[in-house]
Motif scaffolding. Structure first.
Motif, PDB file in Angstrom:
ATOM      1  N   THR A   1     -11.389   9.049  -6.606  1.00 18.44           N
ATOM      2  CA  THR A   1     -11.953   8.116  -5.634  1.00 18.44           C
ATOM      3  C   THR A   1     -10.924   7.068  -5.254  1.00 18.44           C
ATOM      4  O   THR A   1      -9.928   6.862  -5.952  1.00 18.44           O
ATOM      5  N   VAL A   2     -11.187   6.402  -4.124  1.00 16.05           N
ATOM      6  CA  VAL A   2     -10.380   5.257  -3.694  1.00 16.05           C
ATOM      7  C   VAL A   2     -11.324   4.134  -3.288  1.00 16.05           C
ATOM      8  O   VAL A   2     -12.479   4.374  -2.937  1.00 16.05           O
ATOM      9  N   ALA A   3     -10.795   2.913  -3.333  1.00 12.69           N
ATOM     10  CA  ALA A   3     -11.608   1.742  -3.012  1.00 12.69           C
ATOM     11  C   ALA A   3     -11.129   1.040  -1.750  1.00 12.69           C
ATOM     12  O   ALA A   3     -11.568  -0.064  -1.447  1.00 12.69           O
ATOM     13  N   GLY A   4     -10.239   1.702  -0.997  1.00 16.04           N
ATOM     14  CA  GLY A   4      -9.744   1.106   0.239  1.00 16.04           C
ATOM     15  C   GLY A   4      -8.608   1.940   0.797  1.00 16.04           C
ATOM     16  O   GLY A   4      -8.222   2.955   0.213  1.00 16.04           O
ATOM     17  N   HIS A   5      -8.100   1.506   1.946  1.00 17.78           N
ATOM     18  CA  HIS A   5      -6.968   2.216   2.534  1.00 17.78           C
ATOM     19  C   HIS A   5      -6.043   1.234   3.240  1.00 17.78           C
ATOM     20  O   HIS A   5      -6.456   0.134   3.623  1.00 17.78           O
ATOM     21  N   THR A   6      -4.788   1.631   3.397  1.00 21.01           N
ATOM     22  CA  THR A   6      -3.813   0.914   4.203  1.00 21.01           C
ATOM     23  C   THR A   6      -3.076   1.937   5.041  1.00 21.01           C
ATOM     24  O   THR A   6      -2.588   2.931   4.506  1.00 21.01           O
ATOM     25  N   VAL A   7      -3.033   1.717   6.352  1.00 15.76           N
ATOM     26  CA  VAL A   7      -2.336   2.615   7.270  1.00 15.76           C
ATOM     27  C   VAL A   7      -1.037   1.920   7.679  1.00 15.76           C
ATOM     28  O   VAL A   7      -1.060   0.833   8.245  1.00 15.76           O
ATOM     29  N   ILE A   8       0.087   2.575   7.372  1.00 13.77           N
ATOM     30  CA  ILE A   8       1.392   1.924   7.426  1.00 13.77           C
ATOM     31  C   ILE A   8       2.344   2.702   8.326  1.00 13.77           C
ATOM     32  O   ILE A   8       2.431   3.930   8.237  1.00 13.77           O
ATOM     33  N   ASN A   9       3.073   1.997   9.179  1.00 16.34           N
ATOM     34  CA  ASN A   9       4.172   2.607   9.915  1.00 16.34           C
ATOM     35  C   ASN A   9       5.304   2.856   8.929  1.00 16.34           C
ATOM     36  O   ASN A   9       5.911   1.921   8.421  1.00 16.34           O
ATOM     37  N   SER A  10       5.583   4.108   8.655  1.00 15.75           N
ATOM     38  CA  SER A  10       6.498   4.466   7.579  1.00 15.75           C
ATOM     39  C   SER A  10       7.878   3.846   7.756  1.00 15.75           C
ATOM     40  O   SER A  10       8.400   3.183   6.861  1.00 15.75           O
ATOM     41  N   LEU A  11       8.491   4.036   8.924  1.00 15.95           N
ATOM     42  CA  LEU A  11       9.848   3.539   9.144  1.00 15.95           C
ATOM     43  C   LEU A  11       9.893   2.016   9.114  1.00 15.95           C
ATOM     44  O   LEU A  11      10.776   1.422   8.493  1.00 15.95           O
ATOM     45  N   ALA A  12       8.918   1.370   9.758  1.00 18.33           N
ATOM     46  CA  ALA A  12       8.900  -0.094   9.788  1.00 18.33           C
ATOM     47  C   ALA A  12       8.739  -0.667   8.387  1.00 18.33           C
ATOM     48  O   ALA A  12       9.389  -1.657   8.029  1.00 18.33           O
ATOM     49  N   ALA A  13       7.864  -0.047   7.580  1.00 14.74           N
ATOM     50  CA  ALA A  13       7.643  -0.554   6.226  1.00 14.74           C
ATOM     51  C   ALA A  13       8.904  -0.431   5.375  1.00 14.74           C
ATOM     52  O   ALA A  13       9.284  -1.368   4.661  1.00 14.74           O
ATOM     53  N   ILE A  14       9.557   0.720   5.458  1.00  8.71           N
ATOM     54  CA  ILE A  14      10.714   0.962   4.604  1.00  8.71           C
ATOM     55  C   ILE A  14      11.907   0.104   5.014  1.00  8.71           C
ATOM     56  O   ILE A  14      12.677  -0.353   4.171  1.00  8.71           O
ATOM     57  N   THR A  15      12.046  -0.142   6.315  1.00 13.32           N
ATOM     58  CA  THR A  15      13.207  -0.900   6.786  1.00 13.32           C
ATOM     59  C   THR A  15      12.985  -2.403   6.807  1.00 13.32           C
ATOM     60  O   THR A  15      13.950  -3.165   6.764  1.00 13.32           O
ATOM     61  N   ARG A  16      11.714  -2.843   6.836  1.00 12.86           N
ATOM     62  CA  ARG A  16      11.459  -4.275   7.046  1.00 12.86           C
ATOM     63  C   ARG A  16      10.816  -4.991   5.874  1.00 12.86           C
ATOM     64  O   ARG A  16      10.855  -6.217   5.797  1.00 12.86           O
ATOM     65  N   LEU A  17      10.213  -4.262   4.940  1.00  8.09           N
ATOM     66  CA  LEU A  17       9.475  -4.923   3.865  1.00  8.09           C
ATOM     67  C   LEU A  17      10.319  -5.028   2.599  1.00  8.09           C
ATOM     68  O   LEU A  17      11.041  -4.102   2.239  1.00  8.09           O
ATOM     69  N   SER A  18      10.174  -6.165   1.914  1.00 10.02           N
ATOM     70  CA  SER A  18      10.780  -6.321   0.593  1.00 10.02           C
ATOM     71  C   SER A  18       9.919  -5.594  -0.433  1.00 10.02           C
ATOM     72  O   SER A  18       8.797  -5.160  -0.132  1.00 10.02           O
ATOM     73  N   SER A  19      10.421  -5.489  -1.655  1.00  9.31           N
ATOM     74  CA  SER A  19       9.635  -4.822  -2.699  1.00  9.31           C
ATOM     75  C   SER A  19       8.336  -5.580  -2.966  1.00  9.31           C
ATOM     76  O   SER A  19       7.284  -4.968  -3.202  1.00  9.31           O
ATOM     77  N   ASP A  20       8.385  -6.921  -2.933  1.00 10.23           N
ATOM     78  CA  ASP A  20       7.163  -7.701  -3.141  1.00 10.23           C
ATOM     79  C   ASP A  20       6.162  -7.434  -2.017  1.00 10.23           C
ATOM     80  O   ASP A  20       4.953  -7.291  -2.264  1.00 10.23           O
ATOM     81  N   GLN A  21       6.639  -7.378  -0.781  1.00  6.36           N
ATOM     82  CA  GLN A  21       5.744  -7.104   0.346  1.00  6.36           C
ATOM     83  C   GLN A  21       5.175  -5.696   0.263  1.00  6.36           C
ATOM     84  O   GLN A  21       4.029  -5.462   0.646  1.00  6.36           O
ATOM     85  N   PHE A  22       5.969  -4.763  -0.252  1.00  6.69           N
ATOM     86  CA  PHE A  22       5.482  -3.400  -0.405  1.00  6.69           C
ATOM     87  C   PHE A  22       4.271  -3.379  -1.336  1.00  6.69           C
ATOM     88  O   PHE A  22       3.288  -2.672  -1.088  1.00  6.69           O
ATOM     89  N   HIS A  23       4.318  -4.164  -2.398  1.00  6.73           N
ATOM     90  CA  HIS A  23       3.179  -4.222  -3.317  1.00  6.73           C
ATOM     91  C   HIS A  23       1.944  -4.822  -2.639  1.00  6.73           C
ATOM     92  O   HIS A  23       0.813  -4.483  -2.987  1.00  6.73           O
ATOM     93  N   GLN A  24       2.155  -5.703  -1.661  1.00 15.35           N
ATOM     94  CA  GLN A  24       1.021  -6.317  -0.971  1.00 15.35           C
ATOM     95  C   GLN A  24       0.269  -5.319  -0.102  1.00 15.35           C
ATOM     96  O   GLN A  24      -0.856  -5.586   0.322  1.00 15.35           O
ATOM     97  N   LEU A  25       0.881  -4.162   0.155  1.00 16.01           N
ATOM     98  CA  LEU A  25       0.187  -3.120   0.906  1.00 16.01           C
ATOM     99  C   LEU A  25      -1.048  -2.625   0.172  1.00 16.01           C
ATOM    100  O   LEU A  25      -1.927  -2.007   0.765  1.00 16.01           O
ATOM    101  N   TYR A  26      -1.114  -2.894  -1.133  1.00 11.23           N
ATOM    102  CA  TYR A  26      -2.249  -2.458  -1.924  1.00 11.23           C
ATOM    103  C   TYR A  26      -3.514  -3.269  -1.647  1.00 11.23           C
ATOM    104  O   TYR A  26      -4.604  -2.873  -2.062  1.00 11.23           O
TER     105      TYR A  26
END
Length: 240
Positions: free
Chosen positions: A139-164
């Motif tokens: 099961t899952v309790a939510g979702h996040t829909v992410i632009n793959s290239l934008a996330a990988i090129t623009r987000l820091s590791s801390d911001q990546f965790h905030q995707l949760y």
């Protein structure tokens, strides 16, 4: 509906149109994002559908700020009449602190949802099932829909965790994927990992050959979908 969020979204749309090299194409993009037919928009504006078509195709001169304002207000009015789904979607992304070009949608569910329902909602093909030995199970309790290239090129590791969002027990849907290497490698450096990863824009035959094995190692459910993005977003919005 919160006027602050509506006003900010209106400014975003109007700004994109005003700065676009092809204002008509940008207007068309937003109209289709809001799932509004040309006829419905024309009716709201009290003009003929050919007027909307002419602006979108560039057959009319670039719309002035007054016309853009009317078009944007009409789209938002139609959305509010339908319940405000698109405005609420923008509000969720806004409250998460992400640019909507990076995160298309972020939502927490009121109750957990089986991953099969998520896959059915977005016409996804499962390649690996993970999470069998966890409390959450499949099961899952939510979702996040992410632009793959934008996330990988623009987000820091801390911001990546905030995707949760509020919980790692969620599906991360990566859009604009070609083979899946980058999202799966990125998942390897995140701890803890999400419950499920969906790669959007390809089918099972196109995926990176090592992707299912990485999902198995990290005990993450993995699926792919080649449905268009708006269909994916609409399907996810329909979940409880």
């Amino acid at each position: 509906m919160a006027r602050g969020v509506r006003d900010e979204l209106a400014e975003k749309i109007a700004g994109e149109v005003a700065l676009s090299d092809d204002p008509g194409a940008t207007l068309r993009k937003w109209r289709t994002d809001f799932d509004v037919a040309q006829t419905a928009l024309a009716e709201r504006l009290d003009v003929s559908p050919s007027v909307v078509s002419d602006y979108e195709s560039g057959r009319r001169d670039n719309p002035g700020i007054g016309v853009v304002r009317r078009l944007v207000d009409a789209l938002l009015d139609i959305d509010e009449d339908r319940g405000g789904d698109r405005i609420r979607q923008y509000a969720r992304v806004l409250s998460s602190g992400f640019d909507s070009e990076v995160v298309h949608d972020l939502r927490e569910y009121p109750a957990t949802v089986g991953v099969e329902r998520v896959y059915d909602a977005i016409d996804a093909e499962e390649l690996h099932r993970g999470g069998a030995d966890t409390v959450a199970g499949h099961t899952v309790a939510g979702h996040t829909v992410i632009n793959s290239l934008a996330a990988i090129t623009r987000l820091s590791s801390d911001q990546f965790h905030q995707l949760y969002g509020q919980s790692t027990n969620r599906a991360l849907v990566f859009t604009g994927v070609t083979r899946g290497e980058s999202p799966l490698v990125a998942m390897r450096v995140l701890s803890p990992t999400p419950s499920a990863v969906v790669l959007h824009g390809l089918d099972g035959d196109d995926i990176w050959e090592y992707a299912p094995e990485l999902a198995r190692i990290d005990d993450v459910s993995l699926a792919v979908t080649d449905a268009d993005l708006e269909t994916v977003l609409d399907g996810l919005r329909g979940l409880p």
